[in-house]
Enzyme design. Sequence first.
Site, PDB file in Angstrom:
ATOM      1  N   ASN A  50       0.638  -1.369  -0.286  1.00  0.00           N
ATOM      2  CA  ASN A  50      -0.025  -0.061   0.398  1.00  0.00           C
ATOM      3  C   ASN A  50       0.742   1.082   0.098  1.00  0.00           C
ATOM      4  OD1 ASN A  50       0.294  -0.505   2.786  1.00  0.00           O
ATOM      5  ND2 ASN A  50      -0.839   0.467   3.340  1.00  0.00           N
ATOM      6  N   ILE A  51       0.280   2.175  -0.848  1.00  0.00           N
ATOM      7  CA  ILE A  51       1.130   3.202  -0.831  1.00  0.00           C
ATOM      8  C   ILE A  51      -0.213   4.603  -0.362  1.00  0.00           C
ATOM      9  CG2 ILE A  51       2.692   5.041  -2.552  1.00  0.00           C
ATOM     10  CD1 ILE A  51       2.611   2.467  -4.677  1.00  0.00           C
TER      11      ILE A  51
ATOM     12  N   GLU B  48      -2.863  -4.428  -3.104  1.00  0.00           N
ATOM     13  CA  GLU B  48      -3.724  -5.651  -3.982  1.00  0.00           C
ATOM     14  C   GLU B  48      -3.560  -4.711  -5.681  1.00  0.00           C
ATOM     15  OE1 GLU B  48      -4.976  -4.683  -1.618  1.00  0.00           O
ATOM     16  OE2 GLU B  48      -6.489  -6.479  -0.624  1.00  0.00           O
TER      17      GLU B  48
ATOM     18  N   CYS C  45      -9.976  -5.210  -0.585  1.00  0.00           N
ATOM     19  CA  CYS C  45     -11.188  -3.791  -0.400  1.00  0.00           C
ATOM     20  C   CYS C  45     -12.262  -3.959  -1.816  1.00  0.00           C
ATOM     21  CB  CYS C  45     -10.899  -1.957  -0.347  1.00  0.00           C
ATOM     22  SG  CYS C  45     -10.321  -2.431  -1.254  1.00  0.00           S
TER      23      CYS C  45
ATOM     24  N   CYS D 177     -10.303  -3.317  -4.441  1.00  0.00           N
ATOM     25  CA  CYS D 177      -9.610  -4.589  -5.333  1.00  0.00           C
ATOM     26  C   CYS D 177     -10.477  -5.883  -5.865  1.00  0.00           C
ATOM     27  CB  CYS D 177      -8.381  -4.994  -4.207  1.00  0.00           C
ATOM     28  SG  CYS D 177      -7.772  -3.329  -3.458  1.00  0.00           S
TER      29      CYS D 177
HETATM   30  N1  THU Z   1      -5.668  -1.018   2.112  1.00  0.00           N
HETATM   31  C1  THU Z   1      -4.890  -2.226   1.469  1.00  0.00           C
HETATM   32  O1  THU Z   1      -3.832  -2.190   0.719  1.00  0.00           O
HETATM   33  N2  THU Z   1      -5.582  -2.999   0.972  1.00  0.00           N
HETATM   34  C2  THU Z   1      -7.377  -3.156   0.887  1.00  0.00           C
HETATM   35  O2  THU Z   1      -8.002  -4.450   0.398  1.00  0.00           O
HETATM   36  C3  THU Z   1      -7.303  -2.256   1.745  1.00  0.00           C
HETATM   37  C4  THU Z   1      -6.466  -1.458   2.450  1.00  0.00           C
HETATM   38  C5  THU Z   1      -4.808   0.228   2.605  1.00  0.00           C
HETATM   39  C6  THU Z   1      -5.425   1.249   2.410  1.00  0.00           C
HETATM   40  C7  THU Z   1      -4.087   2.468   3.293  1.00  0.00           C
HETATM   41  O3  THU Z   1      -3.242   2.661   3.386  1.00  0.00           O
HETATM   42  C8  THU Z   1      -4.464   1.075   4.676  1.00  0.00           C
HETATM   43  O4  THU Z   1      -4.547  -0.112   4.394  1.00  0.00           O
HETATM   44  C9  THU Z   1      -5.537   1.361   5.811  1.00  0.00           C
HETATM   45  O5  THU Z   1      -7.229   1.401   5.140  1.00  0.00           O
END
Ligand code: THU
Length: 128
Positions: free
Chosen positions: A42-43, A55, A87, A90
């Site tokens: 995640n970025i 994802e 989520c 994704c």
């Molecule tokens: N996040 C993900 O990387 N994947 C997901 O499917 C849901 C959320 C990340 C986004 C954010 O940087 C952190 O989790 C908290 O929501």
Amino acid sequence: MTDRKLIELAAEAMENSYSPYSRVKVGAAVECTDGTVYQGCNIENTTIGATICAETAAIAGAVSAGRRDFLRIAIVAENSNTYRFPCGACRQMLMEFSPDMEVLSARGDGRYVSYSLAALLPMPFGKE
Ligand code: THU
């Protein structure tokens, strides 16, 4: 590739997470039909809305490399004592390319579960 190895690659990607706002590190590893794996983390961004999920980052890397044939994706979140799943956005992103793929979610203690994407996203908005 074993489930464990794919989860390990997701955990490796998680280390590169840029998440100073939520402090939730997430990693993903998507496996293609020939065994090639693309990793993502995640970025986050100060504008919040520009944040990219792990994802989606993994899928973006794969699609940018010319791949759309996904078998499985593994997801890991740091210190997670619960299973984390992709989520909604994704799930739809994965569905676009490989509706029959599997989704693995691993907890911090190494236990993991596996679901079909179809089970996680019933009645998707389809292409046809
Ligand atoms: N996040 C993900 O990387 N994947 C997901 O499917 C849901 C959320 C990340 C986004 C954010 O940087 C952190 O989790 C908290 O929501």
